[in-house]
Design a protein around this motif. Structure first.
Motif, PDB file in Angstrom:
ATOM      1  N   UNK A 113      -5.044  -0.340  -7.296  1.00 27.50           N
ATOM      2  CA  UNK A 113      -4.098   0.604  -7.870  1.00 27.50           C
ATOM      3  C   UNK A 113      -2.786  -0.099  -8.092  1.00 27.50           C
ATOM      4  N   UNK A 114      -1.763   0.658  -8.446  1.00 20.47           N
ATOM      5  CA  UNK A 114      -0.451   0.077  -8.669  1.00 20.47           C
ATOM      6  C   UNK A 114      -0.402  -0.732  -9.949  1.00 20.47           C
ATOM      7  N   UNK A 163     -10.293  -3.259  -9.041  1.00 19.86           N
ATOM      8  CA  UNK A 163     -10.934  -1.964  -8.969  1.00 19.86           C
ATOM      9  C   UNK A 163     -10.096  -0.849  -9.559  1.00 19.86           C
ATOM     10  N   UNK A 164      -8.907  -1.178 -10.049  1.00 24.44           N
ATOM     11  CA  UNK A 164      -8.015  -0.184 -10.626  1.00 24.44           C
ATOM     12  C   UNK A 164      -6.619  -0.744 -10.738  1.00 24.44           C
ATOM     13  N   UNK A 165      -5.753   0.046 -11.320  1.00 27.37           N
ATOM     14  CA  UNK A 165      -4.376  -0.395 -11.493  1.00 27.37           C
ATOM     15  C   UNK A 165      -4.137  -0.957 -12.872  1.00 27.37           C
ATOM     16  N   UNK A 206       0.786  -1.230   0.000  1.00 29.82           N
ATOM     17  CA  UNK A 206       0.000   0.000   0.000  1.00 29.82           C
ATOM     18  C   UNK A 206       0.817   1.280   0.000  1.00 29.82           C
ATOM     19  N   UNK A 207       2.073   1.207  -0.345  1.00 34.19           N
ATOM     20  CA  UNK A 207       2.868   2.421  -0.486  1.00 34.19           C
ATOM     21  C   UNK A 207       3.235   2.629  -1.939  1.00 34.19           C
ATOM     22  N   UNK A 225      -2.813  -1.940  -3.310  1.00 34.97           N
ATOM     23  CA  UNK A 225      -3.464  -0.630  -3.349  1.00 34.97           C
ATOM     24  C   UNK A 225      -2.615   0.368  -4.128  1.00 34.97           C
ATOM     25  N   UNK A 226      -1.310   0.342  -3.918  1.00 33.53           N
ATOM     26  CA  UNK A 226      -0.340   1.172  -4.627  1.00 33.53           C
ATOM     27  C   UNK A 226       0.894   0.309  -4.830  1.00 33.53           C
ATOM     28  N   UNK A 227       1.894   0.847  -5.466  1.00 33.60           N
ATOM     29  CA  UNK A 227       3.130   0.110  -5.631  1.00 33.60           C
ATOM     30  C   UNK A 227       3.041  -0.904  -6.751  1.00 33.60           C
TER      31      UNK A 227
END
Length: 186
Positions: free
Chosen positions: A153-154, A169-171, A107-108, A128-130
């Motif tokens: 995400x990510x 949901x994204x990324x 998540x970073x 979520x990120x990364x």
């Protein structure tokens, strides 16, 4: 908050603090149990090497600064109640395993998991990120998720096999990689 900057050694005892941050040195573990932490407590570790087992029984285990692992991670709960978060740095995981009913998070924005061999996630994993990338010069590596893989995400640039649910949901699914979903795709 207890802050340890030069390293710490604890043999045969217990360390009980509401929050713990280990910085500016590498923590090598053969067994780490995060369990006697208050429900809103957290443990932050910079430069992390896991050669055995890590258990997050309560609170949150936050890994920063990268590291390596060929051991296992156990997450006992959900967000902030026994979860493991990879927040920053590159973590090279070689045949590592994630177990437990809890969730492990990437998540970073600067966090990266480099997958070598087969990394098995028997609990749930959230990106979520990364990034999650196939490691090695040939990009070898398989992310195997029998449970739930959520991607908000990510980017995922590693071969992945999701037998449970894949919630996208994204990324970005990137690179010349294959993601196989034999369970539910949302």
């Amino acid at each position: 908050t207890a802050i340890i900057g030069g390293g710490a050694s604890l043999s045969g005892g217990n360390l009980s603090v509401a929050a713990l941050e280990i910085t500016s040195s590498t923590l090598t573990v053969t067994s780490l149990k995060v369990g006697s932490i208050v429900s809103n407590g957290f443990v932050t570790i910079s430069a992390f090497v896991n050669v055995g087992s890590v258990e997050a029984r309560s609170g949150e285990l936050i890994l920063k600064g990268g590291g390596t692992s060929n051991g296992s991670f156990y997450a006992a709960g959900d967000l902030l109640a026994g979860d493991i978060a990879f927040e920053s740095g590159t973590f090279t995981l070689t045949n590592a395993q994630f177990t437990g009913p809890g969730v492990s998070y990437v998540d970073g924005e600067t966090a990266a998991l480099s997958v070598m061999g087969t990394v098995s996630v028997y609990g749930d994993l959230t990106l979520a990120y990364g990034t999650i990338v196939g490691g090695g010069s040939a990009g070898a590596g398989l992310l195997s998720v029998p449970g739930t893989f959520e991607m908000w995400g990510g980017s995922l640039s590693a071969d992945a096999s999701v037998a449970g649910s894949f919630v996208w949901g994204g990324g970005v699914l990137g690179g010349n990689r294959t993601t196989t979903v034999s369970g539910f795709l949302d």
